[in-house]
Motif scaffolding. Structure first.
Motif, PDB file in Angstrom:
ATOM      1  N   PHE A 174      42.120  30.079  35.872  1.00 53.78           N
ATOM      2  CA  PHE A 174      43.553  30.859  35.165  1.00 53.78           C
ATOM      3  C   PHE A 174      43.411  32.027  36.608  1.00 53.78           C
ATOM      4  O   PHE A 174      44.233  32.701  37.304  1.00 53.78           O
ATOM      5  N   ALA A 175      42.374  31.607  37.644  1.00 51.53           N
ATOM      6  CA  ALA A 175      41.761  32.720  38.691  1.00 51.53           C
ATOM      7  C   ALA A 175      41.986  34.608  38.049  1.00 51.53           C
ATOM      8  O   ALA A 175      42.970  35.024  38.699  1.00 51.53           O
ATOM      9  N   PRO A 176      41.493  34.653  37.173  1.00 57.05           N
ATOM     10  CA  PRO A 176      41.547  35.743  37.387  1.00 57.05           C
ATOM     11  C   PRO A 176      40.566  36.470  37.524  1.00 57.05           C
ATOM     12  O   PRO A 176      40.033  36.140  38.950  1.00 57.05           O
ATOM     13  N   ARG A 177      40.879  38.073  37.708  1.00 58.59           N
ATOM     14  CA  ARG A 177      40.170  39.378  38.216  1.00 58.59           C
ATOM     15  C   ARG A 177      38.690  39.314  37.580  1.00 58.59           C
ATOM     16  O   ARG A 177      38.785  38.584  35.997  1.00 58.59           O
ATOM     17  N   ILE A 178      37.679  38.948  38.156  1.00 58.16           N
ATOM     18  CA  ILE A 178      36.072  39.030  37.464  1.00 58.16           C
ATOM     19  C   ILE A 178      35.323  40.550  37.158  1.00 58.16           C
ATOM     20  O   ILE A 178      35.303  40.855  38.732  1.00 58.16           O
ATOM     21  N   ILE A 179      35.395  41.398  36.725  1.00 57.36           N
ATOM     22  CA  ILE A 179      35.028  42.086  36.823  1.00 57.36           C
ATOM     23  C   ILE A 179      33.310  42.732  36.474  1.00 57.36           C
ATOM     24  O   ILE A 179      33.357  42.197  35.291  1.00 57.36           O
ATOM     25  N   VAL A 180      32.666  43.097  37.034  1.00 52.85           N
ATOM     26  CA  VAL A 180      31.245  43.455  37.021  1.00 52.85           C
ATOM     27  C   VAL A 180      30.373  44.155  37.063  1.00 52.85           C
ATOM     28  O   VAL A 180      30.660  45.103  38.191  1.00 52.85           O
ATOM     29  N   PRO A 181      29.298  44.602  36.644  1.00 53.56           N
ATOM     30  CA  PRO A 181      28.171  45.845  37.619  1.00 53.56           C
ATOM     31  C   PRO A 181      27.828  45.620  38.013  1.00 53.56           C
ATOM     32  O   PRO A 181      27.902  44.158  39.078  1.00 53.56           O
TER      33      PRO A 181
END
Length: 358
Positions: A174-181
């Protein structure tokens, strides 16, 4: 890596995921391999820490042995069946649809976006495929049945929350955005370089616009981190607040609880929540787990402190991590909700595959 070494590592990693890093207590302090930045009110220049817990450190090795060999661990069944959700809609433009995939993995559909939190579709919460905590029920939604995923949110790097195999599969599909700390981007880039263009690392308080209708804010939680030998407290951990047109969601992967806690501050900042996703499992024995995993009674207090209209209890019934039996969190939550004189429909313990709509 040979099989004996891998088994030793997975044993340490599994214990570290619930022990405060006790398995690493004897190791020297290396430089932070994931993040460098100026000190702050939750970073001392080398390690991160939770609010009011700058001196929080590991239990001793003797404490770890006391827990592991002290008895009191209830057996789990080899299978704990759960419902399987219907194939989710492609999009939810109006309203809010939240599906518990299992443990702490959710599919959130709101404002025309599809968001996955802490994706773990693997059979084990472990660095290897042949050992470590094994799931006792299938994911509530199969990977092949997911709609197009727009964003992935990672709360922290423990193996029952950060599963690189699942993240890589989602990224390829899906090529999503990946939001991480902060710091967790380095872990993911090293494990799968193809993830690099998708990654975005953030500190507590950072707000990220996912669309013109949906925003995610990274917020504190009372927890810690470790992925391997010698890296405890070196990547940040977080909760997320998801703001969309159908209401605000408070999404918590793991947290401890104390009376001077972070949750009233969240209510003061946001004015309450439409829905709270709260962990209720992996809490026994209390003398060992209290600082990092709240129990159902404490989760009920958090529900009230957040000013949430409704909540879902998760982080139970999928991976056997601690001493309590598979049904105990659901039973204890029912008692706590009753004692708090709450409508039980407002805060149930969900099984993998159950769906909340509003």
């Amino acid at each position: 890596m040979n099989r004996r070494t891998a088994l030793k590592l997975v044993g340490l990693s599994s214990l570290a995921a619930v022990s405060g890093g006790s398995a690493y207590a004897m190791l020297s302090k290396p430089a932070n391999p994931y993040y460098s930045g100026p000190p702050s009110d939750h970073f001392d220049g080398q390690r991160f820490f939770s609010p009011g817990r700058a001196n929080f450190r590991d239990k001793s090795s003797l404490d770890l042995l006391r827990w592991q060999f002290g008895g009191g661990k209830e057996a789990w069944p080899s299978a704990f069946p759960s419902p399987h959700a219907d194939k989710p809609p492609a999009r939810v433009e109006a309203g809010l649809r939240v599906t518990l995939v299992g443990h702490a993995t959710y599919l959130i559909q709101t404002g025309g976006l599809n968001i996955v939190i802490d994706p773990v579709w693997s059979d084990r919460a472990s660095p290897v495929s042949f050992a470590g905590p094994r799931r006792v029920n299938a994911p509530g939604i199969a990977l092949v049945d997911l709609p197009k995923i727009d964003a992935v949110l990672l709360t922290h790097n423990h193996y029952d929350h950060m599963d690189v195999a699942s993240i890589s599969q989602l990224a390829k599909a899906f090529a999503p955005r990946i939001i991480v700390p902060l710091g967790n981007d380095a872990i993911l880039r090293a494990a799968d370089p193809d993830l690099a263009p998708r990654l975005s690392a953030h500190d507590w308080g950072d707000a990220v616009a996912l669309s013109d209708r949906v925003q995610v804010t990274v917020e504190p939680t009372l927890h810690w981190s470790a992925r391997g030998l010698g890296d405890r407290f070196m990547a940040l951990w977080a909760n997320f607040v998801i703001d969309g047109p159908a209401g605000r969601i408070y999404a918590c992967g793991d947290t401890g609880y104390d009376e001077a806690s972070i949750f009233p501050a969240m209510r003061a900042k946001y004015g309450g929540f439409r829905l709270a996703l709260l962990p209720i499992g992996a809490y026994e024995p209390r003398w060992f787990m209290k600082e990092q995993h709240m129990n159902p009674e404490e989760a009920t207090k958090v529900f009230a402190e957040l000013g949430a209209e409704a909540a879902i209890g998760h982080h139970w019934g999928t991976f056997n991590l601690t001493n309590e039996g598979v049904e105990r969190p659901r039973e204890a939550l029912a008692v706590a909700v009753s004692e708090a004189k709450l409508d039980p429909k407002l805060f149930p313990a969900y099984l993998a595959g159950q769906v909340w709509e509003g």
